[in-house]
Scaffold this active site. Sequence first.
Site, PDB file in Angstrom:
ATOM      1  N   GLY A 187      37.179  38.653  34.994  1.00  0.00           N
ATOM      2  CA  GLY A 187      38.045  37.495  35.160  1.00  0.00           C
ATOM      3  C   GLY A 187      38.167  36.979  36.574  1.00  0.00           C
ATOM      4  N   ALA A 188      37.311  37.464  37.489  1.00  0.00           N
ATOM      5  CA  ALA A 188      37.415  37.037  38.901  1.00  0.00           C
ATOM      6  C   ALA A 188      36.856  35.644  39.137  1.00  0.00           C
ATOM      7  CB  ALA A 188      36.704  38.041  39.809  1.00  0.00           C
ATOM      8  N   THR A 191      31.123  34.055  37.197  1.00  0.00           N
ATOM      9  CA  THR A 191      30.229  33.199  36.414  1.00  0.00           C
ATOM     10  C   THR A 191      30.488  31.727  36.719  1.00  0.00           C
ATOM     11  OG1 THR A 191      30.160  34.856  34.642  1.00  0.00           O
ATOM     12  CG2 THR A 191      29.450  32.617  34.094  1.00  0.00           C
ATOM     13  N   TYR A 220      36.155  48.145  23.279  1.00  0.00           N
ATOM     14  CA  TYR A 220      37.564  47.824  23.533  1.00  0.00           C
ATOM     15  C   TYR A 220      38.474  48.341  22.415  1.00  0.00           C
ATOM     16  CZ  TYR A 220      36.380  44.985  27.564  1.00  0.00           C
ATOM     17  OH  TYR A 220      35.947  44.559  28.799  1.00  0.00           O
ATOM     18  N   ASP A 259      25.358  36.196  38.429  1.00  0.00           N
ATOM     19  CA  ASP A 259      26.785  36.500  38.360  1.00  0.00           C
ATOM     20  C   ASP A 259      27.030  38.002  38.223  1.00  0.00           C
ATOM     21  OD1 ASP A 259      26.015  36.951  35.734  1.00  0.00           O
ATOM     22  OD2 ASP A 259      27.744  35.904  34.862  1.00  0.00           O
TER      23      ASP A 259
END
Length: 374
Positions: A187-188, A191, A220, A259
């Site tokens: 989530g930084a 991409t 997960y 990325d």
Amino acid sequence: MKIQHTTYLSLGTNQGNKLENLQNALNLIGEKVGAIKKISSIYKTAAWGFNGNDFYNICIHVSTHLPSDLLLNTVLSIEKELGRKRTDQEGYQNRNIDIDVLLFNNDIILSKTLIVPHPKMLERKFVMIPLVEIAANIIHPIEKKELNICLQNCNDSSDVIKIDEQLTRPLEISEKYNYIAIEGNIGAGKTSLANLISEQFNAKLVLERFADNPFLPKFYEDKERYAFPLEMSFLADRYQQLSDDLAQFDLFKNFIVSDYYIFKSLIFAQVTLSNDEYLLYRKMFNLIYKEITKPDLYVYLYQNTDRLLENIKKRGRIYEQNIESEYLKKIHDGYKSFIETQNDLNLLVIDVSEMDFVNNKIDYNFIINKIKYN
């Protein structure tokens, strides 16, 4: 890929530190307009059309994705940023910087705000001499003659003196780097940044194929059971993708931006695997790591945990919604340890916790300048 346009600009200054004025203008043009391909020599001339200090004049060749109207607005904003104050006074005046659009592709533009080719350029030797130096064989769109012929036909009798001082051309990212890897926690924004850079600079884009990994949603749900097959499948896929894409460089692209970097495999494995599994995994990783091309620049985007959780929630991937802050902190600690122990990588860490580089041009340009001048 954005359409690239070719434009020629004339720059002049007759106030303050004239060399500094021109260099500052070049730096901002390189940042906000596009890649500066050529810079003419500096020419000193007497003030043209009024009594004033001598001018320093240059012409430059720029490749830009800006359309002509936005180009004009951008150069006017650069003049303003450098302290030029336009007045309603008629006639020519002293100025610390003046930027004129001379040519734009092979276009003829007749609008209320912009006329191209510049209507006065053929009458001014202080424009034509530096322009011919870098674009002698370019055809004037209206005269249908090469610019060097246009210069020979110029009736301006003023003295134009070439001086020895030189300016520095701002380097393009593609001139500094062949391969940039952008990394960061989940989530930084890595991409998103890689996509933006690829689009602006015509870079070959290498994106991690996480969406195709069948073990990721299962991981997960049950980390202990699926951690090892997940990390092994990621390692194999990353190795294959980077080996293929870095080996097959696209001649029509300027450089490569990805990325992720292969070392993220070891960072995530260290967090998710048991000790025995990790030792086995590390043996496999060490064999692969020797074969992977190292990036010319490794960019790590730091986001604080609250922003990461916010971004993860916003992008809405179902299997990520139960990620806990403690897991993200462990991932960050793994990256931090990696960064602190690397001596053979060109590393750049950027804190983007308070930035919105996707929607805020100022934030994005800040990051690009960090990369350019690293």
